[in-house]
Structures are given as structure tokens and as C-alpha cells.
Motif scaffolding. Sequence first.
Motif, PDB file in Angstrom:
ATOM      1  N   LEU A 106      16.482  30.166  58.505  1.00  0.00           N
ATOM      2  CA  LEU A 106      16.847  30.405  57.366  1.00  0.00           C
ATOM      3  C   LEU A 106      16.063  30.747  56.192  1.00  0.00           C
ATOM      4  CD1 LEU A 106      19.181  26.926  57.480  1.00  0.00           C
ATOM      5  CD2 LEU A 106      19.802  29.424  58.029  1.00  0.00           C
ATOM      6  N   ASN A 107      16.277  31.791  55.871  1.00  0.00           N
ATOM      7  CA  ASN A 107      15.293  32.470  54.862  1.00  0.00           C
ATOM      8  C   ASN A 107      15.883  32.246  53.188  1.00  0.00           C
ATOM      9  OD1 ASN A 107      13.918  34.088  53.156  1.00  0.00           O
ATOM     10  ND2 ASN A 107      13.865  35.720  54.487  1.00  0.00           N
ATOM     11  N   LEU A 108      14.962  31.618  52.554  1.00  0.00           N
ATOM     12  CA  LEU A 108      15.794  31.184  51.264  1.00  0.00           C
ATOM     13  C   LEU A 108      15.483  31.910  50.131  1.00  0.00           C
ATOM     14  CD1 LEU A 108      15.110  27.440  51.592  1.00  0.00           C
ATOM     15  CD2 LEU A 108      17.089  28.547  51.913  1.00  0.00           C
ATOM     16  N   ARG A 109      14.930  33.332  50.587  1.00  0.00           N
ATOM     17  CA  ARG A 109      14.669  34.369  49.624  1.00  0.00           C
ATOM     18  C   ARG A 109      16.433  34.738  49.036  1.00  0.00           C
ATOM     19  NH1 ARG A 109      11.114  38.869  48.849  1.00  0.00           N
ATOM     20  NH2 ARG A 109       9.826  37.815  50.250  1.00  0.00           N
ATOM     21  N   GLY A 110      16.684  34.793  47.752  1.00  0.00           N
ATOM     22  CA  GLY A 110      17.821  35.041  47.395  1.00  0.00           C
ATOM     23  C   GLY A 110      18.838  33.706  47.609  1.00  0.00           C
ATOM     24  N   TYR A 111      18.455  32.612  47.802  1.00  0.00           N
ATOM     25  CA  TYR A 111      19.118  31.408  47.906  1.00  0.00           C
ATOM     26  C   TYR A 111      19.759  31.175  46.323  1.00  0.00           C
ATOM     27  CZ  TYR A 111      20.709  26.782  49.012  1.00  0.00           C
ATOM     28  OH  TYR A 111      21.645  25.483  49.276  1.00  0.00           O
ATOM     29  N   PRO A 112      20.687  30.577  46.415  1.00  0.00           N
ATOM     30  CA  PRO A 112      21.539  30.273  45.104  1.00  0.00           C
ATOM     31  C   PRO A 112      21.076  29.015  44.486  1.00  0.00           C
ATOM     32  CG  PRO A 112      23.243  30.240  46.774  1.00  0.00           C
ATOM     33  CD  PRO A 112      21.828  30.479  47.193  1.00  0.00           C
ATOM     34  N   TRP A 113      19.848  28.730  44.140  1.00  0.00           N
ATOM     35  CA  TRP A 113      19.005  27.431  43.657  1.00  0.00           C
ATOM     36  C   TRP A 113      19.927  26.938  42.423  1.00  0.00           C
ATOM     37  CZ3 TRP A 113      15.709  25.249  46.552  1.00  0.00           C
ATOM     38  CH2 TRP A 113      14.865  25.887  47.463  1.00  0.00           C
ATOM     39  N   ALA A 114      20.580  27.673  41.747  1.00  0.00           N
ATOM     40  CA  ALA A 114      21.131  27.175  40.382  1.00  0.00           C
ATOM     41  C   ALA A 114      22.326  26.547  40.839  1.00  0.00           C
ATOM     42  CB  ALA A 114      21.360  28.318  39.523  1.00  0.00           C
ATOM     43  N   MET A 115      23.047  27.309  41.734  1.00  0.00           N
ATOM     44  CA  MET A 115      24.497  26.650  42.242  1.00  0.00           C
ATOM     45  C   MET A 115      24.012  25.138  43.000  1.00  0.00           C
ATOM     46  SD  MET A 115      26.155  26.109  45.303  1.00  0.00           S
ATOM     47  CE  MET A 115      26.061  27.622  46.683  1.00  0.00           C
ATOM     48  N   HIS A 116      23.122  25.264  43.758  1.00  0.00           N
ATOM     49  CA  HIS A 116      22.855  24.084  44.495  1.00  0.00           C
ATOM     50  C   HIS A 116      22.205  23.007  43.498  1.00  0.00           C
ATOM     51  CE1 HIS A 116      20.661  22.129  48.395  1.00  0.00           C
ATOM     52  NE2 HIS A 116      21.159  21.248  47.537  1.00  0.00           N
ATOM     53  N   ALA A 117      21.758  23.391  42.526  1.00  0.00           N
ATOM     54  CA  ALA A 117      21.256  22.357  41.568  1.00  0.00           C
ATOM     55  C   ALA A 117      22.221  21.427  40.946  1.00  0.00           C
ATOM     56  CB  ALA A 117      20.441  23.166  40.223  1.00  0.00           C
ATOM     57  N   LYS A 118      23.380  22.183  41.102  1.00  0.00           N
ATOM     58  CA  LYS A 118      24.595  21.333  40.550  1.00  0.00           C
ATOM     59  C   LYS A 118      25.303  20.504  41.500  1.00  0.00           C
ATOM     60  CE  LYS A 118      26.112  25.214  37.440  1.00  0.00           C
ATOM     61  NZ  LYS A 118      26.619  26.517  37.917  1.00  0.00           N
ATOM     62  N   ARG A 119      24.939  20.538  42.638  1.00  0.00           N
ATOM     63  CA  ARG A 119      25.263  19.558  43.889  1.00  0.00           C
ATOM     64  C   ARG A 119      24.533  18.437  43.872  1.00  0.00           C
ATOM     65  NH1 ARG A 119      29.097  22.801  42.585  1.00  0.00           N
ATOM     66  NH2 ARG A 119      30.237  23.968  44.318  1.00  0.00           N
ATOM     67  N   GLY A 120      23.602  18.111  42.873  1.00  0.00           N
ATOM     68  CA  GLY A 120      22.761  16.883  43.056  1.00  0.00           C
ATOM     69  C   GLY A 120      23.451  15.604  42.753  1.00  0.00           C
ATOM     70  N   PHE A 133      13.301  26.603  57.994  1.00  0.00           N
ATOM     71  CA  PHE A 133      13.379  27.127  56.462  1.00  0.00           C
ATOM     72  C   PHE A 133      12.281  27.658  56.135  1.00  0.00           C
ATOM     73  CE2 PHE A 133      16.641  23.558  56.926  1.00  0.00           C
ATOM     74  CZ  PHE A 133      17.562  24.059  56.314  1.00  0.00           C
ATOM     75  N   ASP A 134      12.326  28.737  55.472  1.00  0.00           N
ATOM     76  CA  ASP A 134      10.861  29.719  54.995  1.00  0.00           C
ATOM     77  C   ASP A 134      11.349  30.258  53.544  1.00  0.00           C
ATOM     78  OD1 ASP A 134       8.093  30.869  55.121  1.00  0.00           O
ATOM     79  OD2 ASP A 134       8.838  32.573  55.826  1.00  0.00           O
ATOM     80  N   GLU A 135      10.331  30.682  52.930  1.00  0.00           N
ATOM     81  CA  GLU A 135      10.429  31.316  51.757  1.00  0.00           C
ATOM     82  C   GLU A 135      10.890  30.548  50.538  1.00  0.00           C
ATOM     83  OE1 GLU A 135      10.430  35.113  51.379  1.00  0.00           O
ATOM     84  OE2 GLU A 135       9.604  35.473  53.369  1.00  0.00           O
ATOM     85  N   LEU A 136      10.519  29.224  50.646  1.00  0.00           N
ATOM     86  CA  LEU A 136      10.999  28.327  49.725  1.00  0.00           C
ATOM     87  C   LEU A 136      10.562  28.505  48.406  1.00  0.00           C
ATOM     88  CD1 LEU A 136      10.504  25.223  51.832  1.00  0.00           C
ATOM     89  CD2 LEU A 136      12.668  25.703  50.872  1.00  0.00           C
ATOM     90  N   ASP A 137       9.441  29.459  48.154  1.00  0.00           N
ATOM     91  CA  ASP A 137       8.851  29.761  46.716  1.00  0.00           C
ATOM     92  C   ASP A 137       9.374  31.097  46.157  1.00  0.00           C
ATOM     93  OD1 ASP A 137       7.635  30.937  49.021  1.00  0.00           O
ATOM     94  OD2 ASP A 137       5.863  31.399  47.922  1.00  0.00           O
ATOM     95  N   GLN A 138      10.261  31.637  46.883  1.00  0.00           N
ATOM     96  CA  GLN A 138      10.710  32.765  46.611  1.00  0.00           C
ATOM     97  C   GLN A 138      11.633  32.922  45.169  1.00  0.00           C
ATOM     98  OE1 GLN A 138       9.955  36.253  46.969  1.00  0.00           O
ATOM     99  NE2 GLN A 138       8.162  35.253  48.062  1.00  0.00           N
ATOM    100  N   GLY A 139      11.524  33.810  44.047  1.00  0.00           N
ATOM    101  CA  GLY A 139      12.216  33.747  43.064  1.00  0.00           C
ATOM    102  C   GLY A 139      11.827  32.829  42.278  1.00  0.00           C
ATOM    103  N   MET A 140      10.792  32.175  42.474  1.00  0.00           N
ATOM    104  CA  MET A 140      10.502  31.214  41.517  1.00  0.00           C
ATOM    105  C   MET A 140       9.324  31.605  40.295  1.00  0.00           C
ATOM    106  SD  MET A 140       8.553  27.627  42.702  1.00  0.00           S
ATOM    107  CE  MET A 140       7.028  28.349  42.898  1.00  0.00           C
ATOM    108  N   VAL A 141       9.776  31.200  39.133  1.00  0.00           N
ATOM    109  CA  VAL A 141       9.022  31.813  37.938  1.00  0.00           C
ATOM    110  C   VAL A 141       7.987  30.709  37.684  1.00  0.00           C
ATOM    111  CG1 VAL A 141       8.796  32.540  35.740  1.00  0.00           C
ATOM    112  CG2 VAL A 141      10.764  33.062  37.145  1.00  0.00           C
ATOM    113  N   ASP A 142       8.622  29.375  37.524  1.00  0.00           N
ATOM    114  CA  ASP A 142       7.443  28.409  37.527  1.00  0.00           C
ATOM    115  C   ASP A 142       8.064  27.480  38.163  1.00  0.00           C
ATOM    116  OD1 ASP A 142       8.568  26.383  34.612  1.00  0.00           O
ATOM    117  OD2 ASP A 142       9.802  27.794  35.823  1.00  0.00           O
TER     118      ASP A 142
END
Length: 489
Positions: free
Chosen positions: A75-89, A217-226
Motif C-alpha cells: 500500500l503506497n501512500l503517495r497521493g493518499y487522501p490524508w485530509a479526508m482521513h483527518a476527518k475520520r479521527g 505501508f510505504d511513502e508515509l512522508d509523501q506530499g508532506m510540506v511540514d
Amino acid sequence: MSHKMAKSAVSGIPTFGEVAAEDDAILEYFVQTDSVSTVVDGNKFLILGRKGSGKTALFRYFNEKQPQGSLSLALNLRGYPWAMHAKRGDPDAATAEQYEASWKYVIVTEFAQMVLSKVTGTSEWTSEVKSLRAFFQKNYGGTNVTLEDILRPSSLELSKTSFEPTILGCKLLSVSLERTGSQSGLSRELNALSDAIYEAASYVSQREQLDKILIHFDELDQGMVDFNEQRQLMLIGLILACRSINQQSIKSAVNVKSIVYLRTDMWERLSFSDKNKITMTNLAEIKWNEQSLKSLLDLRINKYIPGASWIDICDDDLMRGRQPKLTHIIARTFDRPRDVISFMNTLLEVSTPRRSAAGESQQFTNKDVVAARPDYSNYLKAELDDEIKPHWPSWDEALQVISGLGKLSFTKASFEAAYNITRLAKNFSSEEAMEILYDFSVIGTYSVQSGYGGSEWVFRYKVRKAKWDENASTFKLHLGLKEHARVNE
Ligand SMILES: Nc1ncnc2c1ncn2[C@@H]1O[C@H](COP(=O)(O)OP(=O)(O)OP(=O)(O)O)[C@@H](O)[C@H]1O
Ligand SMILES: [Mg+2]
């Protein structure tokens, strides 16, 4: 019997490969390190490595090779919808656990889908398979849900034909994934559903005698500005969820394991209550040394010149200090494959004009190695930018302070004096700045080695346990940065 091969012309090698595993022909020359068995067996599931150490290489090896005895899901997390997942907390859960339930649900649905894809014959008619299929059909329209879509529904519908987990004697008719202001118990309901899916999938995997299922799970750091707090919480949640699933699986002898590949610097930034426990029992670092890096090179040389190895493509002259060329090169890396590959490709490039001239040696010479250093040094600085900037955007100004001192080694006092008159001092004290540089092995310290009675340069990438020593007074810039920083020995 030793057999001395004739030297081979470097020109037979067009490239040492791409510097990122995603673009590299990795399976043609994959080096099977200890990390491979660590991933499959035992309870280490958090695989740490610095940038360029080979996390994606491992991930791709499992996914594309599907080595015998296991079934891998990458499971490659490049392009993962982190913002959507953030709402699932879950706002009611303890801070560190806010995202544990949502990740656990992701893992069990991936596990279940993998199991369903392997179902044959009579298992098809078990109530477990029927329930799983009904659940996926109802909520996702089928069993090919992509990672991005698993948490997308705002709620999950349950029924007699799929699952009806109960909480305090009450059947759940649906589980909401969206956090709504007043609602509580979100994690509890989702966990009850996850458990039901896990139970059904486990039963089927045992009935079908499936190989161990590995979920990577790889590429957890992708698309991360800070590396902000929310992202950190989501990472912690994933790690806790993996631990929970893995523990449950070991306990009930279910053949599934989830694995997280993470950059070392990001792990070091996380803070949560079970971090130390996980460090002690579940963490493995990807490690390389001169020998394994040499086999990495030899395999790449072999691809183009069968039977040849590193010593066949360079001349036998030792470098200054009676140092073999490869030792000289590796001393300029952080013992990471990407650094070595990058140095070699630069070496190929800078030596081409010389090698093309009449009467010139067709092997790498000491002069070639020296000539490759400036470009390589700029590469190393850029790679460090990617690593350090999310933590400290203006770290390179601190590097400039060292440039200003002019020498590879310097005292703490001289750094402090030069640093304190820069604007950097407003954000980090000189001590803090040096500690960050030390953590990333940009600098090392001269220190007494306990037990040996001697003193030597200590860099953290070599001596992992060597923590920052505030009493150290003499420092040295890493050799790989010497040309970039324009300092002298
Ligand atoms: N075991 C290995 N065998 C052969 N080559 C490897 C191996 N591990 C890493 N490499 C090579 O080293 C380079 C860097 O590896 P990789 O891209 O996997 O690093 P990474 O840890 O994923 O880095 P990042 O954090 O930047 O994603 C790639 O060219 C890759 O092919
Ligand atoms: Mg990678």
C-alpha cells in the motif's frame, strides 16, 4: 580456488541504476539483507531507515517478487487522501489513539479483500465469505476497493447478511465514519465492526490455508510540506493499529502481519506514551555496511559485465592514506545505497571524457574519484535538504556558518561565536542547532569511546546509540559535504 579476472572497461556499464527504488530495475539486482526476514517473521513491524536507505526497495521486492511463503499487499501512500482521513479521527479517544480505529479498519478491510481474492471451492459457501462479500457489496459495490476509498463513505451499513456486531447487547445497524460533534463511542463501534471483519477473514484464511499475508505501508512522508501535529497523530494511529492487529494475530495464530516503512527522522519526531515500548520490541532499522554496499555495487556491475565486480572496473592504486577507492567513496556517504549509487553515476559521468581519450586507462582512477566529489557533494546537500527542511527550513544557513569557519573540523566555541550573530539564533540556540546537525550526521564529535580508552570521531549514522554530548568541544563536518561547503581539511 582464486581466479584473477582481467580488468573490465568501465564503458561497459551505462549506469549504476536510478537513485529511487520506484524508478530502478530493483528486482534485477536486489540485495537480500537481513531486513527481508525481519519483515516476514517475528514481531518487528516498524522498519526504519533514513532517506535512500532502501525502504521502497524492500516494499517493491515483496510486492513484485511475492517471495515464496507469503502473500504481499503493498500500500503506497503517495497521493493518499490524508485530509479526508483527518476527518475520520475520534475526538473522544486519547490524543495518540484518535486514528487507531480508522487505520485498524483500513488494515482489516485490506486483509479481508486479499483473503476473498484467494477463495476457492467450498469456502465460497461459508457464512464468513458470504458475510464479507455482502458487506463489501453493500458499502462499496464490490471487493476491489482502493485504499483511497476505504474510509470515504460517511457511514457503513450493516445487516443480517453481512455483520451485526453488538455493543452492550445492542446490534449495530450502521457505523458512522464521520465525526459529528455530539457523537461519542465512534472508535468502539468501528472497532466492533473491524473485529467482526477480522474474525471472518481469519477463519477463511485458515480454512484455505493461505500463506502469511503481509500488508506493507510505504511513502508515509509523501506530499508532506511540514510534519504537523495532525499528520503526526495519523502516523501514530497507523503504528498503533498495526501493533494491535499484529499482536492479535500472533495470539490467535492468524497469518497476517502489517508493516510500516518509515523515515528515521520522522519516527524521532513522534512522541506518544507507548513509543519506548514499540522501540524496544517492534522496531528494526535498515542497516548497511561496506560489505553489503559492495555487494549492491557488484550486482549492478554484473548486470552489464557478467562475472565482473568492483575491483575489475577500477585500477589498483590506493588513495591518500593508503585507502582503497571504495572505502574512500563510502566514507563520503551515510552508508546508504542512494548515496553510493549517486557517487558511482557521477563517477561514470565525470570520467567519460578522460576514458574516451586515446591511451587512457579504461578503469576508474584516483583522479576520477576526486573529480566526482564536487557534484556528489551537491547531491548529498540536496538530499539532506529533503530530510532536514521539514524540521528546520533554514538549516543550510547553519551549514554556511561552518563554511565560514573554513575548516572541516572546528570547535564548539568558534561555531557558537559565528552562529550567534546570524538571524538563526532567534529560532534555535547554537547548542540546539548543533544538536540537529549532529542528529542528521551533518557533523560528528570527537569523543572518548567508553571501554576503548581511545578517542575518535563519532557520527551518529555509524554509532546509532551515540546521543548528543553537550560537553563535546571539537566537531567535524561530514566528508561528503566538504566540497559543497568549500572547507579545507
Ligand atoms: N536491497 C537493495 N538491493 C538493491 N538496491 C537497493 C536495495 N535497497 C535500496 N536499493 C537502491 O537504493 C536506492 C534507494 O533506495 P530506496 O528508494 O528504496 O530508498 P528509500 O528508503 O525508499 O528512500 P526515501 O526515503 O527517499 O523514499 C534505490 O536506487 C534502490 O534501488
Ligand atoms: Mg522510498
